[in-house]
Design a protein around this motif. Structure first.
Motif, PDB file in Angstrom:
ATOM      1  N   GLU A 190       0.837  -1.206   0.000  1.00 45.02           N
ATOM      2  CA  GLU A 190       0.000   0.000   0.000  1.00 45.02           C
ATOM      3  C   GLU A 190       0.874   1.260   0.000  1.00 45.02           C
ATOM      4  O   GLU A 190       0.610   2.217  -0.722  1.00 45.02           O
ATOM      5  CB  GLU A 190      -0.925  -0.008   1.226  1.00 45.02           C
ATOM      6  CG  GLU A 190      -2.138  -0.904   1.018  1.00 45.02           C
ATOM      7  CD  GLU A 190      -3.005  -1.058   2.268  1.00 45.02           C
ATOM      8  OE1 GLU A 190      -4.187  -1.393   2.111  1.00 45.02           O
ATOM      9  OE2 GLU A 190      -2.493  -0.850   3.395  1.00 45.02           O
ATOM     10  N   GLN A 191       1.932   1.201   0.826  1.00 40.44           N
ATOM     11  CA  GLN A 191       2.771   2.403   0.938  1.00 40.44           C
ATOM     12  C   GLN A 191       3.601   2.651  -0.309  1.00 40.44           C
ATOM     13  O   GLN A 191       3.924   3.783  -0.633  1.00 40.44           O
ATOM     14  CB  GLN A 191       3.671   2.288   2.174  1.00 40.44           C
ATOM     15  CG  GLN A 191       2.866   2.499   3.450  1.00 40.44           C
ATOM     16  CD  GLN A 191       3.697   2.351   4.712  1.00 40.44           C
ATOM     17  OE1 GLN A 191       4.858   1.930   4.653  1.00 40.44           O
ATOM     18  NE2 GLN A 191       3.104   2.668   5.849  1.00 40.44           N
ATOM     19  N   SER A 192       3.965   1.563  -1.022  1.00 38.79           N
ATOM     20  CA  SER A 192       4.791   1.738  -2.215  1.00 38.79           C
ATOM     21  C   SER A 192       4.007   2.446  -3.320  1.00 38.79           C
ATOM     22  O   SER A 192       4.583   3.103  -4.178  1.00 38.79           O
ATOM     23  CB  SER A 192       5.285   0.382  -2.734  1.00 38.79           C
ATOM     24  OG  SER A 192       4.218  -0.292  -3.368  1.00 38.79           O
ATOM     25  N   GLY A 193       2.704   2.278  -3.305  1.00 39.90           N
ATOM     26  CA  GLY A 193       1.878   2.886  -4.346  1.00 39.90           C
ATOM     27  C   GLY A 193       2.075   2.218  -5.703  1.00 39.90           C
ATOM     28  O   GLY A 193       1.514   2.634  -6.704  1.00 39.90           O
ATOM     29  N   VAL A 194       2.907   1.130  -5.732  1.00 43.43           N
ATOM     30  CA  VAL A 194       3.164   0.439  -6.998  1.00 43.43           C
ATOM     31  C   VAL A 194       2.228  -0.767  -7.108  1.00 43.43           C
ATOM     32  O   VAL A 194       2.153  -1.574  -6.186  1.00 43.43           O
ATOM     33  CB  VAL A 194       4.635  -0.042  -7.078  1.00 43.43           C
ATOM     34  CG1 VAL A 194       4.893  -0.781  -8.382  1.00 43.43           C
ATOM     35  CG2 VAL A 194       5.576   1.129  -6.905  1.00 43.43           C
ATOM     36  N   SER A 195       1.543  -0.839  -8.225  1.00 39.42           N
ATOM     37  CA  SER A 195       0.627  -1.949  -8.418  1.00 39.42           C
ATOM     38  C   SER A 195       1.374  -3.134  -9.041  1.00 39.42           C
ATOM     39  O   SER A 195       2.157  -2.955  -9.969  1.00 39.42           O
ATOM     40  CB  SER A 195      -0.500  -1.462  -9.336  1.00 39.42           C
ATOM     41  OG  SER A 195      -1.301  -2.525  -9.703  1.00 39.42           O
ATOM     42  N   LYS A 196       1.151  -4.343  -8.489  1.00 38.59           N
ATOM     43  CA  LYS A 196       1.823  -5.522  -9.069  1.00 38.59           C
ATOM     44  C   LYS A 196       0.771  -6.513  -9.548  1.00 38.59           C
ATOM     45  O   LYS A 196      -0.381  -6.467  -9.105  1.00 38.59           O
ATOM     46  CB  LYS A 196       2.728  -6.174  -8.020  1.00 38.59           C
ATOM     47  CG  LYS A 196       3.940  -5.328  -7.703  1.00 38.59           C
ATOM     48  CD  LYS A 196       4.965  -6.094  -6.895  1.00 38.59           C
ATOM     49  CE  LYS A 196       6.166  -5.205  -6.645  1.00 38.59           C
ATOM     50  NZ  LYS A 196       7.018  -5.650  -5.573  1.00 38.59           N
ATOM     51  N   ASN A 197       1.233  -7.435 -10.403  1.00 44.61           N
ATOM     52  CA  ASN A 197       0.286  -8.376 -10.983  1.00 44.61           C
ATOM     53  C   ASN A 197       0.239  -9.653 -10.149  1.00 44.61           C
ATOM     54  O   ASN A 197       0.772 -10.671 -10.537  1.00 44.61           O
ATOM     55  CB  ASN A 197       0.757  -8.671 -12.423  1.00 44.61           C
ATOM     56  CG  ASN A 197      -0.357  -9.258 -13.229  1.00 44.61           C
ATOM     57  OD1 ASN A 197      -1.492  -9.346 -12.749  1.00 44.61           O
ATOM     58  ND2 ASN A 197      -0.051  -9.688 -14.436  1.00 44.61           N
TER      59      ASN A 197
END
Ligand code: HEM
Length: 502
Positions: free
Chosen positions: A258-265
């Motif tokens: 959540e904190q990274s803000g990076v969406s992963k698959n």
């Protein structure tokens, strides 16, 4: 009078012995009172036969030697169903076709409630696991279905194959291993990969820590932790602690994402994008990991063991996978894992009849499951026997899968066989009726790709404790309710790499 003096002396001695002794003694007295009061209850005329033992003596065998204990129960009562008490819990064991039909279809029989009391691998921790009510559980099941949609599952295949390749590389060119160590560990990695997130599954240290914690839950499931979950035995304390640590690992991964803000698959992303509350996300990962890894791990260990002991089936399965590869024109310089990754999900599912029959037969002979339910009411009858509201009902899979009328010579591994009779629910490897496995699609694909990579990458056979090849694989030990594992050290799988690039 001497009696009361004796009692007084005993109570002084007890009090001076300190809190732990007083507490333990109080528990023992409580258990004895419970067992006496339950033995005074009168059974209804249509109640199942009762085991001729005090409820306290049923506890250890039910948890430690279940297969022998249930067989003894059928034998000693001479009936197809019987009952006994586990402390205050009334347990009814049923068998036979008619009972099976009702067991798998009755609406009032609840799997979650039955599992909670009679299995209890995950302790109920307030605010974490205890709050997973039916509504949240059905949401978790819905998300599990989403993980197994075509697109999601297709995406998982290459990643799981790469995990398998990486772990099999560490096995070296030749050697021998106990599948319940190495293969189980591999399946654990794949299950973590498919049900959680990159933050956990990319880090071998965290995965290995998680596995140790789940092992603590399994090993720590003692009769006392299941029946007296509030009693602080060392095993219970270890279990609660392990549950909390698992919780912390999962929550840390969610927070990092959540904190990274990076969406992963991956699956975590799918759960977060669905907007579910945290309890559902944590419950999904914690609960399904244990259900999925254990069942799939056990099956994979036994599949490779049976194939190691049955070279004819090993060859058939290998030829089947080679046939699939032949229709995918990839450079042979590609690693085996990448070649297998090019096979479509549809092909893995629809064009592997040999692997399908091997999975089916493995589950028949080496899945020591006892299905458990609680009757949430009203009272009902199974095969003419009363099942009161609140009672637990158990159905051992051995009743059908090791039944020589349905499967002649039942201990023999023979993937060619079909049930001999048309009896209802004559195969329940993935459950039946209202409760069938909700992770079946994922589990089957996992089993197939691991078996394919191992068969193409290695030659293997079963050896005994001294390393000598044996003509037959070991017999599954149904008294081991988790893994069906034969005595430790009694056998291993000897292997040799047959290809340079896994
Ligand atoms: C080879 C692997 C597996 C086998 C043999 C297996 C077998 C079963 C069986 C026999 C049942 C029914 C239990 C009963 O009636 O008491 C069941 C239920 C279930 N399985 Fe599996 N399972 C496997 C893998 C998995 C995996 C990987 C997952 C999740 C990712 C999973 C999730 C579930 C769930 C959620 C249920 C409960 C269904 C309900 O509440 O109605 N299973 N499984």
């Amino acid at each position: 009078m001497p009696f009361s003096v004796g009692l007084q002396a005993a109570s002084v001695a007890l009090l001076s012995a300190g809190f732990p002794v007083v507490f333990t003694s109080a528990i023992i007295i409580l258990l004895v009172i419970i067992s006496i009061t339950s033995s005074l209850q009168k059974d209804a005329a249509d109640a199942p036969a009762r085991l001729p033992i005090n409820s306290l003596f049923a506890i250890i065998p039910f948890f430690r030697r279940r297969f022998d204990f249930l067989n003894w129960g059928f034998e000693v009562t001479g009936k197809s169903s019987f009952q006994f008490d586990l402390l205050r819990n009334n347990v009814i064991v049923v068998s036979g076709e008619s009972a099976r039909q009702t067991f798998f279809s009755a609406k009032g029989l609840d799997l979650t409630e039955g599992f909670k009391i009679l299995s209890g691998a995950i302790p109920m921790v307030r605010g974490v696991t205890s709050d997973l009510q039916t509504r949240r559980i059905s949401l978790i099941h819905k998300r599990l279905a989403a993980v197994q949609k075509n697109e999601q599952l297709s995406m998982l295949i290459p990643v799981m194959l790469e995990d398998s390749r990486r772990m099999m590389e560490t096995w070296g060119n030749s050697g021998s291993f106990d599948p319940f160590d190495n293969v189980y560990e591999l399946i654990f990695q794949l299950t973590v990969r498919s049900l959680s997130c990159a933050e956990i599954s990319d880090d071998p240290c965290v995965v290995s820590r998680l596995k140790k914690l789940y092992d603590t839950l399994d090993v720590g499931t003692t009769p006392a932790t299941v029946l007296l979950p509030w009693f602080p035995t060392p095993a219970m304390i270890r279990k609660v602690w392990a549950t909390k640590e698992i919780y912390d690992i999962v929550v840390a991964a969610i927070t990092a994402r959540e904190q990274s803000g990076v969406s992963k698959n991956d699956t975590l992303q799918m759960l977060l994008d669905s907007g579910d509350e945290k309890l559902v996300v944590v419950g999904f990962i914690m609960g399904l990991l244990i259900a999925g890894a254990r069942a799939t791990g056990t099956t994979a260990c036994w599949m490779l063991t049976f194939l190691g002991g049955h070279p004819e089936w090993r060859d058939k399965a290998k030829t089947e996978v080679e046939g699939l590869l032949a229709s995918y024109p990839l450079a042979s310089s590609e690693s085996l894992a990448s070649q297998l990754a090019s096979i479509s999900l549809e092909t893995w599912e629809a064009q592997t009849p040999v692997l399908d029959s091997i999975i089916r037969e493995t589950l028949r002979v080496a899945q020591p499951h006892t299905a458990m339910r609680r009757n949430l009411g009203p009272e009902m009858h199974i095969d003419g026997q009363l099942v009161p509201s609140g009672a637990y009902v158990v159905y051992p899979f051995s009743d059908v899968h090791l039944n020589s009328e349905i499967y002649p010579d039942p201990w023999k591994f023979n993937p060619d066989r079909q049930p001999e009779t048309k009896a209802a629910y004559s195969y329940v490897g993935w459950g039946g009726g209202t409760t069938t496995c909700l992770g079946q699609r994922l589990a089957r694909v996992e089993l197939k790709i691991v078996t394919a990579l191992f068969l193409l990458g290695f030659n293997h056979c079963v050896v005994d404790g001294s390393g000598k090849a044996v003509p037959q694989p070991p017999l599954p030990n149904w008294n081991d309710i988790l893994l069906c594992r034969p005595p430790r050290g009694s056998f291993s799988l000897s292997y040799e790499r047959s290809t340079a690039a896994l």
